[in-house]
Every structure is written in C-alpha cells, then in structure tokens.
Design a protein around this motif. Sequence first.
Motif, mmCIF file in Angstrom:
data_model
loop_
_atom_site.group_PDB
_atom_site.id
_atom_site.type_symbol
_atom_site.label_atom_id
_atom_site.label_comp_id
_atom_site.label_asym_id
_atom_site.label_seq_id
_atom_site.Cartn_x
_atom_site.Cartn_y
_atom_site.Cartn_z
ATOM 1 N N PHE A 191 -7.354 -2.102 9.103
ATOM 2 C CA PHE A 191 -6.060 -2.535 8.553
ATOM 3 C C PHE A 191 -5.337 -3.286 9.593
ATOM 4 C CE2 PHE A 191 -7.668 0.154 5.488
ATOM 5 C CZ PHE A 191 -6.767 0.244 4.260
ATOM 6 N N LEU A 192 -4.102 -3.682 9.276
ATOM 7 C CA LEU A 192 -3.239 -4.505 10.155
ATOM 8 C C LEU A 192 -2.492 -3.506 10.865
ATOM 9 C CD1 LEU A 192 -2.581 -7.881 8.084
ATOM 10 C CD2 LEU A 192 -4.162 -7.249 9.968
ATOM 11 N N ALA A 193 -2.006 -4.000 12.026
ATOM 12 C CA ALA A 193 -0.994 -3.174 12.801
ATOM 13 C C ALA A 193 0.154 -4.098 13.588
ATOM 14 C CB ALA A 193 -1.638 -2.087 13.712
ATOM 15 N N ASN A 194 1.073 -3.914 13.510
ATOM 16 C CA ASN A 194 2.143 -4.577 14.570
ATOM 17 C C ASN A 194 2.362 -3.958 15.703
ATOM 18 O OD1 ASN A 194 2.173 -6.152 12.170
ATOM 19 N ND2 ASN A 194 4.141 -5.503 11.554
ATOM 20 N N VAL A 195 2.458 -4.685 16.959
ATOM 21 C CA VAL A 195 2.680 -4.070 18.083
ATOM 22 C C VAL A 195 3.608 -4.758 18.959
ATOM 23 C CG1 VAL A 195 0.423 -2.746 18.084
ATOM 24 C CG2 VAL A 195 0.859 -5.036 19.287
ATOM 25 N N THR A 196 4.351 -4.521 20.000
ATOM 26 C CA THR A 196 4.788 -5.070 20.921
ATOM 27 C C THR A 196 4.346 -4.495 22.209
ATOM 28 O OG1 THR A 196 6.674 -3.737 21.662
ATOM 29 C CG2 THR A 196 7.090 -5.520 19.875
ATOM 30 N N GLY A 215 7.248 -10.968 6.491
ATOM 31 C CA GLY A 215 6.168 -10.636 7.585
ATOM 32 C C GLY A 215 5.153 -9.681 7.117
ATOM 33 N N ARG A 216 5.794 -8.709 6.435
ATOM 34 C CA ARG A 216 4.978 -7.447 5.868
ATOM 35 C C ARG A 216 4.211 -8.189 4.811
ATOM 36 N NH1 ARG A 216 7.015 -1.872 6.602
ATOM 37 N NH2 ARG A 216 6.204 -1.629 4.987
ATOM 38 N N LEU A 217 4.579 -8.793 3.787
ATOM 39 C CA LEU A 217 3.729 -9.626 2.721
ATOM 40 C C LEU A 217 2.637 -10.457 3.143
ATOM 41 C CD1 LEU A 217 3.495 -9.797 -0.337
ATOM 42 C CD2 LEU A 217 5.322 -11.591 -0.332
ATOM 43 N N THR A 218 3.184 -11.283 4.256
ATOM 44 C CA THR A 218 2.073 -12.159 4.949
ATOM 45 C C THR A 218 0.976 -11.423 5.628
ATOM 46 O OG1 THR A 218 4.002 -13.891 5.416
ATOM 47 C CG2 THR A 218 1.807 -14.020 6.454
ATOM 48 N N GLY A 219 1.354 -10.233 6.187
ATOM 49 C CA GLY A 219 0.411 -9.607 6.959
ATOM 50 C C GLY A 219 -0.552 -8.755 5.745
ATOM 51 N N GLN A 220 0.102 -8.339 4.695
ATOM 52 C CA GLN A 220 -0.639 -7.746 3.552
ATOM 53 C C GLN A 220 -1.773 -8.636 3.150
ATOM 54 O OE1 GLN A 220 -0.538 -4.574 3.437
ATOM 55 N NE2 GLN A 220 -2.340 -4.305 1.913
ATOM 56 N N VAL A 221 -1.349 -9.931 2.750
ATOM 57 C CA VAL A 221 -2.275 -10.867 2.184
ATOM 58 C C VAL A 221 -3.409 -11.140 3.241
ATOM 59 C CG1 VAL A 221 -2.486 -13.509 1.415
ATOM 60 C CG2 VAL A 221 -0.572 -11.885 0.736
ATOM 61 N N LEU A 267 0.860 -1.275 -0.184
ATOM 62 C CA LEU A 267 0.154 -0.030 0.015
ATOM 63 C C LEU A 267 0.844 1.246 0.108
ATOM 64 C CD1 LEU A 267 -2.820 -0.959 2.349
ATOM 65 C CD2 LEU A 267 -2.698 -1.063 -0.153
ATOM 66 N N SER A 268 2.207 1.070 0.203
ATOM 67 C CA SER A 268 2.998 2.162 0.132
ATOM 68 C C SER A 268 2.853 2.836 -1.283
ATOM 69 C CB SER A 268 4.431 1.939 0.659
ATOM 70 O OG SER A 268 5.196 1.323 -0.185
ATOM 71 N N GLY A 303 2.649 -9.578 14.585
ATOM 72 C CA GLY A 303 2.704 -9.086 13.405
ATOM 73 C C GLY A 303 4.496 -9.289 13.446
ATOM 74 N N SER A 304 4.907 -8.969 12.055
ATOM 75 C CA SER A 304 6.249 -8.980 11.913
ATOM 76 C C SER A 304 6.865 -7.739 11.019
ATOM 77 C CB SER A 304 6.749 -10.399 11.469
ATOM 78 O OG SER A 304 8.162 -10.095 10.801
ATOM 79 N N ASP A 305 7.587 -7.068 10.915
ATOM 80 C CA ASP A 305 8.267 -6.184 9.988
ATOM 81 C C ASP A 305 9.166 -6.656 9.137
ATOM 82 O OD1 ASP A 305 6.730 -4.368 11.378
ATOM 83 O OD2 ASP A 305 8.164 -3.116 12.522
#
Length: 729
Positions: free
Chosen positions: A449-454, A567-573, A93-94, A561-563
């Motif tokens: 949308f998806l977000a990654n957190v710790t 991980g980003r591609l998997t998250g986008q899918v 999406l960027s 999530g993973s950066d």
Amino acid sequence: MTQTLPRTHEPSVGKPVDRVDGTAKTTGAARFAAEYPYPGLAHAALVHATVSRGRITAIDTTEAAAIPGVITVLTHHNAPALKPPRRFNPLDLSTMASGTSVSYLNTDEVHWDGQPVAVVVAETLTAAREAAALVEVSYTTFASTVDFKAEEPNAEPQKGNLLMSGSAKKGDAEAALAKAPVRIEARFTTPPHHHNAIEPHATTAMWDGDRLTVHDGTQSIDWLRSHLALRFDVPVEGVRVLAPFVGGGFGGKANIWPGTILTVMAARATGRPVRLLLTREDVYRTVGGRTPSTQRVALGARTDGTLTALVHTSVTRTGRVGGNPEQVTSQSKHLYDAENILVRQNVVELDLISNTAMRAPGDSIGTASIDELAYELGMDPIELRMRNEPERNPIDGRRFANRKLREAYRLGAERFGWADRTPEPGSMRDGRWLVGMGVATAFHPAWQFLANVTVRLSVDGSVLVRCGFQEMGMGGATAQAQIAADALGVPVESVRVEYGDSSLPLSPAAGGSMQTASVASSVLTACEKLRRKLARLGRPGDDPAAALARAGVPSLEVSVGSDTRIGRLTGQVRFLSKLIRDQRRWMKAASGAQFCEVRVDPDTGETRVSRWTAAFDVGRVINAKTAVSQLRGGIVMGIGMALSEETLVDPRTGRIMNPGLGEYHVPVHADVPPIDVAYLDEPDPTMPLGLIGVGEVGITGAAAAIANAIHHATGRRIRELPITLDKLL
C-alpha cells in the motif's frame, strides 16, 4: 545524475540487528494503551447483552449507581449520540474500519450475545466492575440464527472485491474429476478462533473541547483517527491517536470495536479522561474472531500424478451486522498446475458478533493438503507437489514475480532429514511412541500500500525517519532504520524512527504482511530525494554530514506523499491504479515448505510435536533476527490451530462458552518443539528492496503439516480441527 555517497560502515540490511525498542520493552519503560496517567482519570466497565437477538425492554441501574465511586451509568437512555459508520468506499479505506454496523448505546436493539448494553464509569476500576455486575437488563427476544453447521446448506456465493476474489475457474473441473483415473474427495472443517494477544484491548481517551486524544492498542492508527472523527462529528485534524506500542494484534486490533467507541463516548459524557481495559472475557464478547469453515477438496489425477482436476469450495460465516469474508480457497488458484480448476467460496450470515481477520485470514485455514492423493498414488508427497509445480499462475497465466518453492522444498527436506522417513503409515516408532513426519506448503499473497514519510538528515550525521506506522512486536522500527541507514550510507545507530502517532505522516494498517514493504518503498524514495539534494550541496567523496557542514546547512528534510485531503485522495487513486496494474501483470506471494515430526501415544492419543523445520521464500530479509522470530511465531500459532484452539459457540443461544485462556487452549512452552527456520533470501524484483513480507506466511500450511504427520504416525486421517485426543481414539 545521483551522486554515490561513500559508505563508512557495513550494510545492515539482512543482519540480525537488535530491536531499537528492545530495552524499553524489557525494562518496562514502554507504555501501552492502559498505562498513560491523566489527572482525574476515571475507569469504565462494560455490561454485555445475554441474548443473541432482541430488544431491551427495561434496564435498571439503581444498584449500580449506588456503588461508592460510580460517576455515571451510560445506557441507550442517556448516551451521547453517534453518527453511523459509512459504507465501504475504495477511495477511503478507513470506511473498512468499523468492526460492526451497530450504533452502540444509541439503540435498544441487540444483535449478538455479548453486545455492550451499558457502560459504568467510576473513580476506580474495582468500583466500575462491581457496579457493572449489578446492572439488570430485561429483553424481548427474537428468533435468531446462530448455528453455523445447521445454516451451512443456506450459504450463498461470496462476493469478491479488489482485494480478494470469491470464485474462479479454468476448464470444467467437475467433469474432469469424474473422468480422472485416480481421484480423492474429502470434507474438512475448522472451528472459530480468537486472537488472544498478550495485551487485551484497551483505550484511554481524553476530550479538550472538540479535540480528542486517544491511546489505543490499534493496528490502524489512521483508520481509527478517521473513524472517531466521523462517529463523534469532529474535525479529523482535532483527533490524535497514539499507539507507540501494541502488545500483539494478529488482526484483532485492525478494526474498531465497541470498547474503543464507548471509552471515547464515556469521556465525552463525563468530561473526564476515561480508561477501559477489557477483561479477557470482554475481548471474546466484543471483538470478532476467525470464522469457522467447511471445505470440500477434490483432486483428480493421472496415474503419474499429473493433476487433471482441482476442486476447492468453502463455506464461512459473517455477522448480520458486519464481518469480513475469507479467501479460504485463494491459494488453490496458485499452488498446483491442474488442467481444470474450480474454486468457490460461500457465506452465511449469523446473529453473532462480526468475524474479522486473524493471522493469514483464509490462507491459514484453507491451505488444503494433497497428501491424500499422494498416498492413493503411492508417491512421495513432495514429489507429487513438485510434479505439479506451475511455471505461471494456473488460473490466468500471470507471471510469478518471485517463486522459489522448489528451492524451499529442497532446502527444507535436506535440513529436516525427509529422506530418513519410511513412507508407510505406522512404520516408525520411538519406544512406545508412534512417530510421523508430515509436510505442507506455506503460501501468502504479497501486498503493498502507500505510505507517507519524511526523512531528515542533520549536520551531526543523525537521521530521523517519521511515519505513523504501527509496532506490534514485529520489529518495524528496526527494519526501517536499517533500510534508511543503508540507503544513506550511515550507521544504523545514527537513525531514529518516530512512529505510532497520528500526527506523523500516515501509514497503512499493520496487516496483510504489507506494512514493511509499504513503508520501505517510501523510505527508499525519500532517501533517494535526499541524496539528490546532497549531491547539489557537497563535493564528490563527502559523506552526508560533511556535505551539510560544508554548505552551512543544519539539516535537510524531504517528504514523500501528502496528508492533505487532496494529497490523500491522490495517493489513494495512485494506490488503486498500481494495485490493478500489478494484479493484471504479476502474482506476488511468499511461500515455503513446512516439515514437522510428531509423536503419538497409541493408547491415549496424546500428540506431541517433537521437531520442526521450515524453509521459506520471502524475498529479501531485512532483519535476520526479527524475520525468523515472526516466522517461528506463525508456526507456533499453527500448532495451536492444529491441536488445541477452538472457540466454542452454543448452537442454541450463540453464546461463547469458553471466553478466556482457562478454557481456550493456546500452545505453551511445553507444546513447542525446537523450530528450525531457514529462508532463501532471494529478492523479489517487483517489490521494494526485494522484500515480500513474513508476518503471516509462517502459519500457513502448519496445521496441514501436523495433520499429515499424524496420519503418517497412526494411519488415521483427521479432517476436523483441532485434532484432539478423542478424534484419535
């Protein structure tokens, strides 16, 4: 099985918790993009094209370079090379980030009046701006298309995408309209608008070899990071974007505009840290605003008010070098249970700067009112709406995830005193003032949308939440602290939230009223994972800190999530899969009822909004104080849209004629009445914690409510925004 942790404090979700950044902002300790000091900092200023389409034939920087303190003047003759932006890719999406497709200072072509054609870099801001005014540019001009009104007949069908559709239909609305016992048809127009955030766009950039640090007032840290890495051909891991505080955006800071790119370019060319602080006029010249629109609204009904036909079509514009089409007719697919519906969106391309999203894009200017039909039928406008309130989504029969519009209208009407209104136009007075009351529906789709957190819990009882989301004043960090506190059973004062930095786990952009829900979903997941780990460490009855202490563990951290690239591609899918699945199953949206009272001077046409009540169905409210503030802010922006805001574009040259707050009129304190905001606080079962989003629904329906109130006061139906004195006389 998950252990239930003991609660040692009252829940904070839903309470009016003070903003965690309130002290920093009110004391001036908060630093914005143009306030970071760097040794050897240089300052930049832009030189703008004065033609809408053409080619540079000569550019003379002699006088500019002679100004004391000038370091360099960058033009297409000496600017570093840029890589072009990429085409849109739904798996990245960027690729939506770039405001335009232009390679700034890498071409002698001019695509809009205001395009930067040179950048002056100097030791001081004063010297940079003085020198910029001395750069002489000559052009060969080409024929350009800049008159939206003249080009409207050439509009073509707007293409849809995953996030917005272009057209939809049910039955044969035009045929049903022709046969309807009662029908109305009207043409509405809205002008271009600009965002005018309190903090104008600004960037501070510094290179260290191929490593880049950027301070920018952006609504999308992750998009900006990826885009800069692409354009300057450096690894994305070497780019750091910091935006802990953003002084308003409303959509204008979601994309990357020339100023940001050229600041980074200037820093690379000079080997110095460089700052570019756009003037208010620079913002108008180089940052896109809201598209103008023309709309046709036609309604057919039986004599009892049942809608048999609804037609809503629109024409908007994009720039020839980019721009986002608007979902102007979107809400007409969801609001009324008409037997036959036709919605269609059309678009024209002009030689102007790309348009872009502005608070509730499409929905804010396209919330078509059905009041004209109510008057034709002799029916109360609320009764007509409720008679046509659907049980399911009218176009495709999807279930509504959470729709309490009837309850919102009931609550709003009671608080406003709608029953005291006499229905005849011109029938209410207060001394010399004509008094009118109007109502309209607020509506905005819900996104997640998806977000990654710790999330880290320490033995002292403190909790650290980390996520690279953006804070534009809506209280995002406060809301996430409340969510984490309640999920872990700790006081909200024990939670600290780190945000606004690309080195943190990635977050979606702050837009579409989606950020809170997106981050909240991951925070809740992380807290649940943490609770499961704690259950394995402690004993029943232990609070979180005691469980860690007993186990001799200083802290416990979990991630969602993973950066990494995979991980980003998997998250986008995962995101796209969920989006498609949800769109097939549910219609999710925030909604509400806008009530306003106006006073109109019959001799001068002066219009004052004297009172406002709004009742919203926005799901569960996380923070009573910040949510009401967001909704009230949207209403204030709607007052400006209705009565004063208009970007004036010269139809001969494409030049913006009122590029600043001296001529572009936004509401001030004297224009804003007491605004009573209520909400149902009914959770949406399909959203995290039941929250929907409040940032944009507040503006929708506001302008329509004012137009309806003015008609009630005066008998005049004004269909062209803004409703200024001349249109009432």
